[in-house]
Design an enzyme around this catalytic site. Sequence first.
Site, PDB file in Angstrom:
ATOM      1  N   ASN A   9      39.409  35.627  34.036  1.00 21.43           N
ATOM      2  CA  ASN A   9      39.740  35.105  35.501  1.00 21.43           C
ATOM      3  C   ASN A   9      38.706  35.232  36.256  1.00 21.43           C
ATOM      4  O   ASN A   9      38.194  36.504  36.853  1.00 21.43           O
ATOM      5  CB  ASN A   9      41.139  35.766  35.853  1.00 21.43           C
ATOM      6  CG  ASN A   9      41.442  35.300  37.405  1.00 21.43           C
ATOM      7  OD1 ASN A   9      40.736  34.390  37.774  1.00 21.43           O
ATOM      8  ND2 ASN A   9      42.151  36.112  38.140  1.00 21.43           N
ATOM      9  N   LYS A  11      37.840  34.055  39.017  1.00 26.03           N
ATOM     10  CA  LYS A  11      38.225  34.087  40.760  1.00 26.03           C
ATOM     11  C   LYS A  11      37.206  33.465  41.301  1.00 26.03           C
ATOM     12  O   LYS A  11      36.905  32.323  40.953  1.00 26.03           O
ATOM     13  CB  LYS A  11      38.339  35.409  40.907  1.00 26.03           C
ATOM     14  CG  LYS A  11      39.469  36.349  40.208  1.00 26.03           C
ATOM     15  CD  LYS A  11      39.616  37.757  40.978  1.00 26.03           C
ATOM     16  CE  LYS A  11      40.443  38.711  39.842  1.00 26.03           C
ATOM     17  NZ  LYS A  11      41.061  39.951  40.540  1.00 26.03           N
ATOM     18  N   HIS A  94      49.127  34.310  40.662  1.00 20.34           N
ATOM     19  CA  HIS A  94      48.337  35.816  40.615  1.00 20.34           C
ATOM     20  C   HIS A  94      48.632  36.304  41.938  1.00 20.34           C
ATOM     21  O   HIS A  94      49.017  35.707  42.997  1.00 20.34           O
ATOM     22  CB  HIS A  94      46.947  35.302  40.702  1.00 20.34           C
ATOM     23  CG  HIS A  94      45.903  36.374  40.442  1.00 20.34           C
ATOM     24  ND1 HIS A  94      45.791  37.153  41.543  1.00 20.34           N
ATOM     25  CD2 HIS A  94      45.407  36.878  39.348  1.00 20.34           C
ATOM     26  CE1 HIS A  94      44.968  38.264  40.927  1.00 20.34           C
ATOM     27  NE2 HIS A  94      44.666  38.025  39.773  1.00 20.34           N
ATOM     28  N   GLU A  96      46.863  37.461  44.102  1.00 21.71           N
ATOM     29  CA  GLU A  96      46.049  37.283  45.110  1.00 21.71           C
ATOM     30  C   GLU A  96      46.617  35.822  45.742  1.00 21.71           C
ATOM     31  O   GLU A  96      46.198  35.625  46.986  1.00 21.71           O
ATOM     32  CB  GLU A  96      44.559  37.169  44.553  1.00 21.71           C
ATOM     33  CG  GLU A  96      44.092  38.569  44.556  1.00 21.71           C
ATOM     34  CD  GLU A  96      42.864  38.575  43.301  1.00 21.71           C
ATOM     35  OE1 GLU A  96      42.442  37.396  42.964  1.00 21.71           O
ATOM     36  OE2 GLU A  96      42.568  39.582  42.883  1.00 21.71           O
ATOM     37  N   GLU A 166      50.407  42.371  35.830  1.00 27.02           N
ATOM     38  CA  GLU A 166      49.177  43.087  36.667  1.00 27.02           C
ATOM     39  C   GLU A 166      49.497  43.808  37.708  1.00 27.02           C
ATOM     40  O   GLU A 166      50.065  43.031  39.027  1.00 27.02           O
ATOM     41  CB  GLU A 166      48.180  41.764  37.241  1.00 27.02           C
ATOM     42  CG  GLU A 166      47.735  40.754  36.085  1.00 27.02           C
ATOM     43  CD  GLU A 166      46.551  40.122  36.444  1.00 27.02           C
ATOM     44  OE1 GLU A 166      45.277  40.307  35.905  1.00 27.02           O
ATOM     45  OE2 GLU A 166      46.639  39.253  37.541  1.00 27.02           O
ATOM     46  N   GLY A 172      41.162  45.092  40.660  1.00 25.74           N
ATOM     47  CA  GLY A 172      39.979  45.258  41.299  1.00 25.74           C
ATOM     48  C   GLY A 172      39.553  46.547  41.913  1.00 25.74           C
ATOM     49  O   GLY A 172      38.698  46.780  42.527  1.00 25.74           O
ATOM     50  N   SER A 213      41.669  45.833  36.288  1.00 23.26           N
ATOM     51  CA  SER A 213      40.691  46.826  35.999  1.00 23.26           C
ATOM     52  C   SER A 213      40.441  47.118  34.390  1.00 23.26           C
ATOM     53  O   SER A 213      40.056  48.224  33.902  1.00 23.26           O
ATOM     54  CB  SER A 213      40.882  48.389  36.714  1.00 23.26           C
ATOM     55  OG  SER A 213      40.678  47.930  38.039  1.00 23.26           O
TER      56      SER A 213
HETATM   57  P1  PGA Z   1      40.200  43.054  37.506  1.00 21.56           P
HETATM   58  O1  PGA Z   1      41.199  41.620  37.817  1.00 21.56           O
HETATM   59  O2  PGA Z   1      40.326  43.051  36.006  1.00 21.56           O
HETATM   60  O3  PGA Z   1      39.140  42.783  38.486  1.00 21.56           O
HETATM   61  O4  PGA Z   1      41.186  44.227  37.997  1.00 21.56           O
HETATM   62  C1  PGA Z   1      42.391  41.231  37.164  1.00 21.56           C
HETATM   63  C2  PGA Z   1      42.962  40.162  37.476  1.00 21.56           C
HETATM   64  O5  PGA Z   1      43.119  39.918  38.937  1.00 21.56           O
HETATM   65  O6  PGA Z   1      43.361  39.125  36.846  1.00 21.56           O
END
Ligand code: PGA
Length: 255
Positions: A9, A11, A94, A96, A166, A172, A213
């Site tokens: 992803n 983003k 997601h 976010e 997640e 993140g 992460s």
């Molecule tokens: P990350 O993000 O691996 O940077 O923690 C995962 C995601 O949001 O899909």
Amino acid sequence: MRTPIIAGNWKMNKNIAEATALAQELRAGLAGLTGIEKVLCPAFPALAAVSDLIRGTDIGLGAQNMHWEEKGAFTGEVSPLMLQGLCRYVILGHSERRQCFGETDEGVNRKVKSALAHGLVPIVCVGETLAENEAGRTAEVVGRQVRNGLAGLTAQQVASLVIAYEPVWAIGTGRAATGAGAGAVIGLTIRGALAEMYGEATAQAVRVQYGGSTTAANIAEFMAQPDIDGALVGGASLKAAEFIQIVRVAAEMRR
Ligand code: PGA
């Protein structure tokens, strides 16, 4: 047997030139890593360029969001008709999008239905916040997201989609869940809800990724869990060598 799936992803990162360069490196590095599905999810402007680059390979393409309507006065949105034929996957719900753009379980459910109706494979994201986790509400929150987000589908449709667990506190932050912790939420809460809704066979057929992460250093811990079928990788998917190594480890563990 569920084929593991590792998706990157990207983003809101990488313009067309940067996405092209990354996809070129990944195309070379991921070649020959079999037994595992690999998916790249660039931002909308780079989808076409990355699609051209990975055509003819076994690397799949995914979008990061989608509106449920086919067309109309929805400024700034992208429809399933625009993604159809361009990508196979679409990330939906997601955290976010839920947190920054007010997406709800009901909206996610509309998107899931629309994606499936248009031949796209949804990667449906669920996960609890830190506050919910600390309050002991993980099962309640994740169970609700699964039940509401995947309501009203056929068992066959459910078996065809992908879920990404997640935990918001792990995204993140560099603070990944433990393999055992994520495996338990996926096995008990997510597959449990799916079994109640669509039966045990369907619950066992759905691929469920872990996300939050993940790195080349910790992917093995997640892949070792029988209920975890791969990962949705954020930050680490922006570095070609790291993402390739994640896929390599995951592919070797499932051989
Ligand atoms: P990350 O993000 O691996 O940077 O923690 C995962 C995601 O949001 O899909």
